[in-house]
Motif scaffolding. Structure first.
Motif, PDB file in Angstrom:
ATOM      1  N   THR A  14       0.841  -1.217  -0.043  1.00  0.00           N
ATOM      2  CA  THR A  14      -0.108  -0.002  -0.041  1.00  0.00           C
ATOM      3  C   THR A  14       0.907   1.216  -0.020  1.00  0.00           C
ATOM      4  O   THR A  14       0.216   2.279  -0.480  1.00  0.00           O
ATOM      5  N   ALA A  15       2.017   0.932   0.492  1.00  0.00           N
ATOM      6  CA  ALA A  15       3.164   2.511   0.473  1.00  0.00           C
ATOM      7  C   ALA A  15       3.183   2.820  -1.123  1.00  0.00           C
ATOM      8  O   ALA A  15       3.587   4.142  -1.287  1.00  0.00           O
ATOM      9  N   CYS A  16       3.365   1.767  -1.875  1.00  0.00           N
ATOM     10  CA  CYS A  16       3.514   2.117  -3.289  1.00  0.00           C
ATOM     11  C   CYS A  16       2.388   3.241  -3.979  1.00  0.00           C
ATOM     12  O   CYS A  16       2.651   3.752  -5.114  1.00  0.00           O
ATOM     13  N   ASP A  17       1.383   3.082  -3.253  1.00  0.00           N
ATOM     14  CA  ASP A  17       0.180   3.990  -3.888  1.00  0.00           C
ATOM     15  C   ASP A  17       0.558   5.531  -3.590  1.00  0.00           C
ATOM     16  O   ASP A  17       0.619   5.675  -2.243  1.00  0.00           O
ATOM     17  N   SER A  18       0.773   6.409  -4.608  1.00  0.00           N
ATOM     18  CA  SER A  18       1.289   7.912  -4.051  1.00  0.00           C
ATOM     19  C   SER A  18       0.039   8.591  -4.246  1.00  0.00           C
ATOM     20  O   SER A  18       0.141   9.763  -4.406  1.00  0.00           O
ATOM     21  N   SER A  19      -1.229   8.181  -4.418  1.00  0.00           N
ATOM     22  CA  SER A  19      -2.474   9.267  -4.569  1.00  0.00           C
ATOM     23  C   SER A  19      -2.682   9.797  -3.212  1.00  0.00           C
ATOM     24  O   SER A  19      -2.502   9.192  -2.104  1.00  0.00           O
ATOM     25  N   PRO A  20      -3.160  10.963  -3.088  1.00  0.00           N
ATOM     26  CA  PRO A  20      -3.665  11.470  -1.753  1.00  0.00           C
ATOM     27  C   PRO A  20      -4.708  10.745  -1.082  1.00  0.00           C
ATOM     28  O   PRO A  20      -5.543  10.113  -1.955  1.00  0.00           O
ATOM     29  N   GLN A  21      -4.747  10.719   0.285  1.00  0.00           N
ATOM     30  CA  GLN A  21      -5.692   9.975   0.703  1.00  0.00           C
ATOM     31  C   GLN A  21      -7.074  11.107   1.419  1.00  0.00           C
ATOM     32  O   GLN A  21      -6.859  12.093   1.466  1.00  0.00           O
ATOM     33  N   ASP A  22      -8.175  10.305   1.235  1.00  0.00           N
ATOM     34  CA  ASP A  22      -9.316  10.990   1.984  1.00  0.00           C
ATOM     35  C   ASP A  22      -8.885  11.695   3.328  1.00  0.00           C
ATOM     36  O   ASP A  22      -8.476  10.749   4.467  1.00  0.00           O
ATOM     37  N   PRO A  23      -8.739  13.024   3.260  1.00  0.00           N
ATOM     38  CA  PRO A  23      -8.415  13.538   4.909  1.00  0.00           C
ATOM     39  C   PRO A  23      -9.241  13.027   5.859  1.00  0.00           C
ATOM     40  O   PRO A  23      -8.898  13.131   7.011  1.00  0.00           O
ATOM     41  N   ALA A  24     -10.349  12.615   5.781  1.00  0.00           N
ATOM     42  CA  ALA A  24     -11.452  12.089   6.713  1.00  0.00           C
ATOM     43  C   ALA A  24     -11.485  10.799   7.076  1.00  0.00           C
ATOM     44  O   ALA A  24     -12.333  10.275   7.880  1.00  0.00           O
ATOM     45  N   SER A  25     -10.472  10.031   6.295  1.00  0.00           N
ATOM     46  CA  SER A  25     -10.798   8.423   6.741  1.00  0.00           C
ATOM     47  C   SER A  25     -10.388   8.162   8.060  1.00  0.00           C
ATOM     48  O   SER A  25      -9.336   8.783   8.736  1.00  0.00           O
ATOM     49  N   ALA A  26     -10.852   7.260   8.638  1.00  0.00           N
ATOM     50  CA  ALA A  26     -10.934   6.788   9.957  1.00  0.00           C
ATOM     51  C   ALA A  26      -9.921   5.392   9.906  1.00  0.00           C
ATOM     52  O   ALA A  26      -9.890   4.603   8.782  1.00  0.00           O
ATOM     53  N   LEU A  27      -8.794   5.387  10.470  1.00  0.00           N
ATOM     54  CA  LEU A  27      -7.805   4.632  10.401  1.00  0.00           C
ATOM     55  C   LEU A  27      -7.850   3.657  11.794  1.00  0.00           C
ATOM     56  O   LEU A  27      -7.968   4.128  12.732  1.00  0.00           O
ATOM     57  N   SER A  49      -0.240  14.491   3.827  1.00  0.00           N
ATOM     58  CA  SER A  49      -1.336  13.869   3.518  1.00  0.00           C
ATOM     59  C   SER A  49      -1.422  13.368   2.245  1.00  0.00           C
ATOM     60  O   SER A  49      -2.374  12.502   1.879  1.00  0.00           O
ATOM     61  N   ARG A  50      -0.211  12.897   1.643  1.00  0.00           N
ATOM     62  CA  ARG A  50      -0.201  11.843   0.607  1.00  0.00           C
ATOM     63  C   ARG A  50       0.226  10.439   1.103  1.00  0.00           C
ATOM     64  O   ARG A  50       0.320   9.803   0.174  1.00  0.00           O
ATOM     65  N   TRP A  51       0.579  10.231   2.047  1.00  0.00           N
ATOM     66  CA  TRP A  51       1.077   8.963   2.709  1.00  0.00           C
ATOM     67  C   TRP A  51       0.036   7.948   2.882  1.00  0.00           C
ATOM     68  O   TRP A  51      -1.393   8.468   3.162  1.00  0.00           O
ATOM     69  N   PRO A  52      -0.063   6.958   2.315  1.00  0.00           N
ATOM     70  CA  PRO A  52      -1.167   5.930   2.070  1.00  0.00           C
ATOM     71  C   PRO A  52      -1.546   5.528   3.579  1.00  0.00           C
ATOM     72  O   PRO A  52      -0.959   5.941   4.584  1.00  0.00           O
ATOM     73  N   ASN A  53      -3.012   5.436   3.713  1.00  0.00           N
ATOM     74  CA  ASN A  53      -3.523   5.159   5.086  1.00  0.00           C
ATOM     75  C   ASN A  53      -2.714   4.255   6.004  1.00  0.00           C
ATOM     76  O   ASN A  53      -2.575   4.459   7.159  1.00  0.00           O
ATOM     77  N   PRO A  54      -2.286   3.071   5.447  1.00  0.00           N
ATOM     78  CA  PRO A  54      -1.616   2.006   6.567  1.00  0.00           C
ATOM     79  C   PRO A  54      -0.175   2.773   6.968  1.00  0.00           C
ATOM     80  O   PRO A  54       0.233   2.506   7.870  1.00  0.00           O
ATOM     81  N   VAL A  55       0.352   3.664   6.091  1.00  0.00           N
ATOM     82  CA  VAL A  55       1.576   4.158   6.273  1.00  0.00           C
ATOM     83  C   VAL A  55       1.490   5.335   7.553  1.00  0.00           C
ATOM     84  O   VAL A  55       2.135   5.366   8.629  1.00  0.00           O
ATOM     85  N   TYR A  56       0.250   6.043   7.323  1.00  0.00           N
ATOM     86  CA  TYR A  56      -0.082   7.218   8.322  1.00  0.00           C
ATOM     87  C   TYR A  56      -0.507   6.630   9.619  1.00  0.00           C
ATOM     88  O   TYR A  56      -0.183   7.011  10.531  1.00  0.00           O
ATOM     89  N   ALA A  57      -1.194   5.492   9.534  1.00  0.00           N
ATOM     90  CA  ALA A  57      -1.726   4.836  10.807  1.00  0.00           C
ATOM     91  C   ALA A  57      -0.320   4.335  11.383  1.00  0.00           C
ATOM     92  O   ALA A  57      -0.192   4.338  12.800  1.00  0.00           O
TER      93      ALA A  57
END
Length: 148
Positions: free
Chosen positions: A8-21, A127-135
């Motif tokens: 999932t770290a390979c995905d470089s698209s911005p993430q939904d800023p309101a995502s619950a992780l 803000s560009r980090w994939p959700n699992p990386v941000y978590a």
């Protein structure tokens, strides 16, 4: 889990800023990025950082290997490098002071970028980090209380 994080770290698209992780420590993390800071951060990044770290924060493909001068090339900031291992304060100090002598070629931006601009750049690339990386970053911050 490591494989899932790597994929999932390979995905470089911005993430939904309101995502619950969900983190390994339990409670969900509400991911929220200040839209004004993200816009400013992208502008500052493009002007001052993209020439070395890449237009999407992808860094140098050989960022883990010393170059001919013995320095490490610019790492990715998009979640595929090691930036997520560090607190915002550590990242800010790196931007202010630059690379440690003999480690890399990053200049210090102290006196050239304001605190707000530096905070904005960090906000933009996080803000560009994939959700699992941000978590994982969030969990590290909770565990280490921002001391790294």
């Amino acid at each position: 889990m490591i494989l899932a994080l790597a994929l999932t770290a390979c995905d470089s698209s911005p993430q939904d800023p309101a995502s619950a992780l969900e983190t390994l420590s339990g409670p969900a993390v509400e991911r929220s990025h200040d839209p004004e800071l993200v816009v400013l951060g992208e502008s500052v990044y493009r002007e001052h950082c993209a020439q070395c770290h890449g237009d999407r924060g992808q860094g140098d493909p050989n960022w883990r290997q010393r170059d001919a001068e013995g320095m490490f090339p610019p790492p990715p900031l998009n979640g595929t490098g090691h930036a997520w291992h560090h607190s915002k304060q550590w990242l800010k100090q790196m931007i202010l002071n630059g690379s440690a002598p003999g480690k890399g070629k990053m200049p210090g931006w102290r006196g050239q970028l304001s605190d707000r601009e530096i905070d904005a750049v960090i906000e933009w690339f996080q803000s560009r980090w994939p959700n699992p990386v941000y978590a994982a970053w969030y969990q590290n911050q909770q565990r280490n209380r921002g001391l790294r």
